[in-house]
Design an enzyme around this catalytic site. Structure first.
Site, PDB file in Angstrom:
ATOM      1  N   TYR A  11      18.413  10.309  -2.565  1.00 10.14           N
ATOM      2  CA  TYR A  11      19.789  10.715  -2.866  1.00 10.14           C
ATOM      3  C   TYR A  11      19.765  11.381  -4.238  1.00 10.14           C
ATOM      4  CZ  TYR A  11      24.899   9.994  -2.999  1.00 10.14           C
ATOM      5  OH  TYR A  11      26.249  10.173  -3.068  1.00 10.14           O
ATOM      6  N   ASN A  30      26.898  16.032 -10.253  1.00 15.24           N
ATOM      7  CA  ASN A  30      25.533  15.818  -9.777  1.00 15.24           C
ATOM      8  C   ASN A  30      24.868  17.156  -9.504  1.00 15.24           C
ATOM      9  OD1 ASN A  30      25.825  12.935  -9.576  1.00 15.24           O
ATOM     10  ND2 ASN A  30      27.059  13.264  -7.741  1.00 15.24           N
ATOM     11  N   ARG A  72       0.843  -1.213   0.000  1.00 19.26           N
ATOM     12  CA  ARG A  72       0.000   0.000   0.000  1.00 19.26           C
ATOM     13  C   ARG A  72       0.875   1.259   0.000  1.00 19.26           C
ATOM     14  NH1 ARG A  72      -2.422  -1.272   4.071  1.00 19.26           N
ATOM     15  NH2 ARG A  72      -4.276  -2.148   3.097  1.00 19.26           N
ATOM     16  N   GLU A 126      31.190  16.395   4.212  1.00 18.58           N
ATOM     17  CA  GLU A 126      30.458  16.327   2.943  1.00 18.58           C
ATOM     18  C   GLU A 126      30.196  17.710   2.384  1.00 18.58           C
ATOM     19  OE1 GLU A 126      29.574  13.175   1.676  1.00 18.58           O
ATOM     20  OE2 GLU A 126      29.223  14.386  -0.117  1.00 18.58           O
ATOM     21  N   ASP A 127      30.497  17.880   1.133  1.00 18.21           N
ATOM     22  CA  ASP A 127      30.083  19.070   0.382  1.00 18.21           C
ATOM     23  C   ASP A 127      30.478  20.388   1.044  1.00 18.21           C
ATOM     24  OD1 ASP A 127      29.182  17.181  -1.338  1.00 18.21           O
ATOM     25  OD2 ASP A 127      27.092  17.796  -1.355  1.00 18.21           O
ATOM     26  N   LYS A 164      22.830  10.737   2.714  1.00 13.52           N
ATOM     27  CA  LYS A 164      24.039   9.891   2.789  1.00 13.52           C
ATOM     28  C   LYS A 164      23.877   8.879   3.927  1.00 13.52           C
ATOM     29  CE  LYS A 164      26.891  12.095  -0.220  1.00 13.52           C
ATOM     30  NZ  LYS A 164      27.781  11.560  -1.243  1.00 13.52           N
ATOM     31  N   ASN A 199      29.537   6.842  -8.336  1.00 16.48           N
ATOM     32  CA  ASN A 199      29.141   7.722  -7.233  1.00 16.48           C
ATOM     33  C   ASN A 199      29.751   7.187  -5.942  1.00 16.48           C
ATOM     34  OD1 ASN A 199      27.447   8.832  -5.009  1.00 16.48           O
ATOM     35  ND2 ASN A 199      26.453   9.821  -6.732  1.00 16.48           N
ATOM     36  N   ARG A 204      28.798  23.783  -0.661  1.00 19.31           N
ATOM     37  CA  ARG A 204      28.851  23.329  -2.072  1.00 19.31           C
ATOM     38  C   ARG A 204      28.043  22.043  -2.129  1.00 19.31           C
ATOM     39  NH1 ARG A 204      29.443  18.774  -4.031  1.00 19.31           N
ATOM     40  NH2 ARG A 204      31.608  18.239  -3.655  1.00 19.31           N
ATOM     41  N   ASP A 242      34.342  12.813   2.053  1.00 17.80           N
ATOM     42  CA  ASP A 242      33.719  11.959   1.047  1.00 17.80           C
ATOM     43  C   ASP A 242      34.009  12.443  -0.372  1.00 17.80           C
ATOM     44  OD1 ASP A 242      31.942   9.999   0.056  1.00 17.80           O
ATOM     45  OD2 ASP A 242      30.332  11.471  -0.022  1.00 17.80           O
ATOM     46  N   ASP A 243      33.996  13.768  -0.579  1.00 18.93           N
ATOM     47  CA  ASP A 243      34.158  14.291  -1.935  1.00 18.93           C
ATOM     48  C   ASP A 243      35.581  14.119  -2.441  1.00 18.93           C
ATOM     49  OD1 ASP A 243      31.427  15.446  -2.352  1.00 18.93           O
ATOM     50  OD2 ASP A 243      32.005  16.373  -0.465  1.00 18.93           O
TER      51      ASP A 243
HETATM   52  N1  NAI Z   1      30.004  11.283  -8.706  1.00 18.23           N
HETATM   53  C1  NAI Z   1      30.416  11.511  -7.474  1.00 18.23           C
HETATM   54  O1  NAI Z   1      30.517  10.614  -6.635  1.00 18.23           O
HETATM   55  C2  NAI Z   1      30.771  12.905  -7.076  1.00 18.23           C
HETATM   56  C3  NAI Z   1      30.449  13.971  -7.871  1.00 18.23           C
HETATM   57  N2  NAI Z   1      30.784  15.227  -7.474  1.00 18.23           N
HETATM   58  C4  NAI Z   1      30.336  16.304  -8.320  1.00 18.23           C
HETATM   59  O2  NAI Z   1      31.442  16.977  -8.871  1.00 18.23           O
HETATM   60  C5  NAI Z   1      31.113  18.332  -9.067  1.00 18.23           C
HETATM   61  C6  NAI Z   1      32.247  19.166  -8.537  1.00 18.23           C
HETATM   62  O3  NAI Z   1      32.396  18.981  -7.157  1.00 18.23           O
HETATM   63  P1  NAI Z   1      33.678  19.595  -6.411  1.00 18.23           P
HETATM   64  O4  NAI Z   1      34.913  19.142  -7.072  1.00 18.23           O
HETATM   65  O5  NAI Z   1      33.584  19.302  -4.980  1.00 18.23           O
HETATM   66  O6  NAI Z   1      33.415  21.126  -6.667  1.00 18.23           O
HETATM   67  P2  NAI Z   1      34.436  22.287  -6.714  1.00 18.23           P
HETATM   68  O7  NAI Z   1      33.675  23.528  -6.642  1.00 18.23           O
HETATM   69  O8  NAI Z   1      35.506  22.044  -5.696  1.00 18.23           O
HETATM   70  O9  NAI Z   1      35.120  22.155  -8.167  1.00 18.23           O
HETATM   71  C7  NAI Z   1      34.521  22.488  -9.369  1.00 18.23           C
HETATM   72  C8  NAI Z   1      35.601  22.612 -10.419  1.00 18.23           C
HETATM   73  O10 NAI Z   1      34.994  22.798 -11.683  1.00 18.23           O
HETATM   74  C9  NAI Z   1      35.659  23.848 -12.342  1.00 18.23           C
HETATM   75  N3  NAI Z   1      34.785  24.525 -13.283  1.00 18.23           N
HETATM   76  C10 NAI Z   1      33.775  25.377 -13.022  1.00 18.23           C
HETATM   77  N4  NAI Z   1      33.275  25.859 -14.182  1.00 18.23           N
HETATM   78  C11 NAI Z   1      33.980  25.283 -15.169  1.00 18.23           C
HETATM   79  C12 NAI Z   1      33.958  25.391 -16.581  1.00 18.23           C
HETATM   80  N5  NAI Z   1      33.090  26.198 -17.193  1.00 18.23           N
HETATM   81  N6  NAI Z   1      34.830  24.667 -17.286  1.00 18.23           N
HETATM   82  C13 NAI Z   1      35.707  23.867 -16.672  1.00 18.23           C
HETATM   83  N7  NAI Z   1      35.788  23.717 -15.356  1.00 18.23           N
HETATM   84  C14 NAI Z   1      34.943  24.429 -14.604  1.00 18.23           C
HETATM   85  C15 NAI Z   1      36.088  24.792 -11.234  1.00 18.23           C
HETATM   86  O11 NAI Z   1      37.144  25.623 -11.687  1.00 18.23           O
HETATM   87  C16 NAI Z   1      36.528  23.805 -10.200  1.00 18.23           C
HETATM   88  O12 NAI Z   1      37.853  23.432 -10.430  1.00 18.23           O
HETATM   89  C17 NAI Z   1      29.770  18.556  -8.380  1.00 18.23           C
HETATM   90  O13 NAI Z   1      28.752  18.602  -9.363  1.00 18.23           O
HETATM   91  C18 NAI Z   1      29.566  17.345  -7.530  1.00 18.23           C
HETATM   92  O14 NAI Z   1      28.214  16.981  -7.445  1.00 18.23           O
HETATM   93  C19 NAI Z   1      31.491  15.489  -6.340  1.00 18.23           C
HETATM   94  C20 NAI Z   1      31.822  14.454  -5.507  1.00 18.23           C
HETATM   95  C21 NAI Z   1      31.439  13.091  -5.788  1.00 18.23           C
HETATM   96  C1  PYR Z   2      28.071  12.431  -4.733  1.00 20.83           C
HETATM   97  C2  PYR Z   2      28.590  13.561  -4.029  1.00 20.83           C
HETATM   98  O1  PYR Z   2      29.147  13.432  -2.952  1.00 20.83           O
HETATM   99  C3  PYR Z   2      28.507  14.866  -4.634  1.00 20.83           C
HETATM  100  O2  PYR Z   2      28.017  14.997  -5.750  1.00 20.83           O
HETATM  101  O3  PYR Z   2      28.945  15.816  -3.990  1.00 20.83           O
HETATM  102 MG    MG Z   3      29.412  15.247  -1.960  1.00 18.51          MG
END
Ligand code: NAI
Ligand code: PYR
Ligand code: MG
Length: 543
Positions: free
Chosen positions: A77, A388, A32, A218-219, A147, A432, A129, A241-242
């Site tokens: 998530y 993401n 349900r 995280e973030d 998480k 991820n 972030r 985690d990141d």
């Molecule tokens: N798949 C997964 O498990 C994970 C995915 N992520 C994703 O990764 C992304 C980034 O996270 P963080 O590294 O922590 O963020 P952050 O803010 O530390 O890094 C972002 C990077 O992207 C660059 N950037 C921004 N605009 C850009 C452009 N136009 N061209 C090229 N590079 C550009 C920035 O200069 C910076 O170096 C987020 O969307 C997050 O959701 C993060 C952690 C885990």
């Molecule tokens: C998956 C994750 O930790 C992130 O996108 O920030």
């Molecule tokens: Mg994260």
């Protein structure tokens, strides 16, 4: 398993008989609730429904989560948690998790002491972030909650042992400060010593009040992510985690993808050229994890570093760029002296990478031209758009398949449905960190490790990469299927515990003395399972 509540083994209170209809069984009530969930529109409505269910009937909530993980995880998530965070101040209904505010500075211990004892794992964000959505301030709490739901679902951590925290220190996003419904403190973020002192007090209070606690950062925005990991990792049981979870999950997927790609090209693993689009906490975290792994294959650090190229919003990162941030220096190229390369297509044509990884937050950045450039030089191009939620993902699975005629080896951060192309069904990997952190946390909790070392994280990655079964390998998957997450987390936890034992930083003699089979049994035996039957029988509303 269905037991009629009309004949409970234990006499129930009168109020129970009057409030529960006569013909309800556990089984049909699970069904349900699922029907109720499925009639809600996809996205936030479903998130709100599940959130309400968790509040009024946690046992049922976890029962549903555990038996329908593929359906429920994308709601709790990524991608839906992204919407929940974006609109949290507006959808907020009841207190959940824990807010520690900058206004609580000097009193953090008392606040934590007021919380029930026994927390073993906490996910802590400062909301600066959230996924690729930027600074969401106090709206970031659902990421910690989501998480920790995965810790429960994926690693069998008891819900009452989890502690979701949002550090409410302010936000630099003006629209929240101006929003009358915003639930956080209305001030910009503290910088420098004010934030450092707050973090010092917070971490010291956490370890004092919850001595067994593992903390997952995280973030946090880039600079604070690196800073607080470095500051606290040797003093507390903490990981980011990141940086580390993502480093591990991408190393794991890359190893499987490189095997598939190298089977077509004959290229040795250590000769892959990896281009990172995005050089923030996760991009640099993954790149460092790859370097560390390559050095284990016999490459020097310099040789390993040469295989890696990083790109940020200004283009290919080169050492001659002025004002380069500290975390970008290590991978800055010294072998390119031409005019700044700013377009991704030009960079791909220059580097000719075998793997393109997106951690940039720029949705759709891997255009048809970019993907076709990858496909022109690689029989099986490795393309991982990992940002993401889906709106920030650099490339959709459908486009990746279409533009490479099905040759791509693909993993994305958020889930994609299978794609049928010319009669063949292709499945996307989900690269991820949810594959890593539940097992890492579980391994640390069970081994009672003092710290979380880089080697423990790397062993976790290798355990994940070798956890694929025959069917998954034959389908050329790069990650195991998510519905096996508990088995996988057990293997990851074992690898983490074994490394802690090897380093002599564990404190669980029982686990140390078990062989691998016994240890796996021990770990799975420790996993919590929801007990929905007793909930209905006794009419108990809470765990
Ligand atoms: N798949 C997964 O498990 C994970 C995915 N992520 C994703 O990764 C992304 C980034 O996270 P963080 O590294 O922590 O963020 P952050 O803010 O530390 O890094 C972002 C990077 O992207 C660059 N950037 C921004 N605009 C850009 C452009 N136009 N061209 C090229 N590079 C550009 C920035 O200069 C910076 O170096 C987020 O969307 C997050 O959701 C993060 C952690 C885990
Ligand atoms: C998956 C994750 O930790 C992130 O996108 O920030
Ligand atoms: Mg994260």
């Amino acid at each position: 398993m269905s037991v009629s509540v009309m004949s409970p083994a234990v006499p129930a209170p009168i109020s129970f008989y009057t409030s529960i209809p006569p013909h309800i069984t556990e089984t049909d009530h699970v069904q349900r609730s699922l029907v109720q969930l499925r009639t809600k529109s996809k996205g936030l409505e479903q998130y709100i429904f599940l959130n309400g269910l968790k509040e009024r009937d946690p046992s049922l909530f976890y029962q549903i989560l555990l038996s329908n993980m593929m359906e429920i995880i994308p709601i709790l998530y990524t991608p839906t948690v992204g919407d929940a965070c974006s609109f949290y101040s507006h959808i907020w209904r009841h207190p959940e998790g824990l807010y520690i505010s900058i206004k609580h500075k000097g009193h953090i211990r008392q606040i934590l002491r007021a919380h029930p004892a026994g927390a073993k794992i906490s996910v802590v964000t400062d909301g600066s972030r959230i996924l690729g959505l930027g600074d969401l301030g106090a709206n970031g709490l659902p990421i910690s909650i989501g998480k920790l739901d995965l810790y429960v679902a994926g690693a069998g951590i008891r819900p009452s042992s989890t502690l979701p925290i949002c550090l409410d220190v302010g936000t630099n996003t003006k629209k929240f400060i101006e929003d009358p419904l915003y639930i956080g403190v209305r001030q910009t973020r503290p910088v420098g010593s004010e934030m450092d002192e707050f973090m010092e007090e917070f971490m010291s209070a956490m370890s004092e009040v919850f001595p067994e606690l593992v903390v997952q950062f995280e973030d946090f925005s880039t600079e604070n992510a690196f800073k607080y990991l470095d500051l606290f990792r040797s003093r507390y049981r903490v990981f980011n985690d990141d940086i580390q979870g993502t480093g591990a999950v991408v190393l794991s997927g890359f190893l499987n993808a490189a095997r598939i790609s190298s089977a077509a090209s004959g290229l040795p693993l250590s000769e892959h050229r990896i281009l990172f689009f995005g050089a923030g906490s996760s991009g640099i975290g993954v790149a460092k994890q790859l370097v560390s792994f390559f050095t284990e294959l016999g490459l020097s650090v310099d040789e390993a570093k040469k295989q890696i190229y990083t790109v940020d919003s200004k283009g290919l990162i080169t050492a001659d760029r002025e004002g380069l941030q500290e975390h970008k220096k290590f991978f800055a190229r010294t072998d390119y002296q031409g005019p700044a390369l700013t377009s991704l297509v030009d960079i791909v044509n220059h580097v000719k990478p075998t793997a393109l990884l997106g951690l940039s937050t720029i949705g759709g950045a891997f255009t048809e031209e970019v993907v076709k450039a990858m496909a022109a030089t690689n029989n099986r191009p490795i393309i991982f758009p990992l940002s993401n939620p889906v709106s920030k993902c650099e490339l959709s699975f459908q486009d990746a398949i279409n533009w490479t005629n099905g040759r791509v080896v693909f993993a994305s951060g958020s889930p994609y449905n299978p794609v049928i192309y010319e009669g063949t069904t292709y499945e996307a990997g989900q690269g991820n960190n949810m594959y890593m952190f539940p097992g890492i946390g579980l391994g640390v909790i069970l081994s009672k490790a003092k710290h979380i070392t880089d080697a423990m994280v790397e062993k976790a990655a290798i355990a994940l990469s070798s956890s694929l079964n025959e069917e998954e390998n034959s389908r050329e998957l790069v990650y195991p299927r998510l519905n096996r997450i508990r088995d996988i987390s057990a293997q990851v936890a074992l690898a983490v515990a074994r490394e802690a034992q090897k380093e002599g930083i564990d404190n669980n003699i029982v686990l140390r003395n078990l062989n691998d089979n016994e240890a796996l049994k021990h770990i799975t035996g420790k996993m919590w399972k929801p007990c929905y039957e007793s909930h209905l029988k006794l009419g108990v509303g809470r765990l």
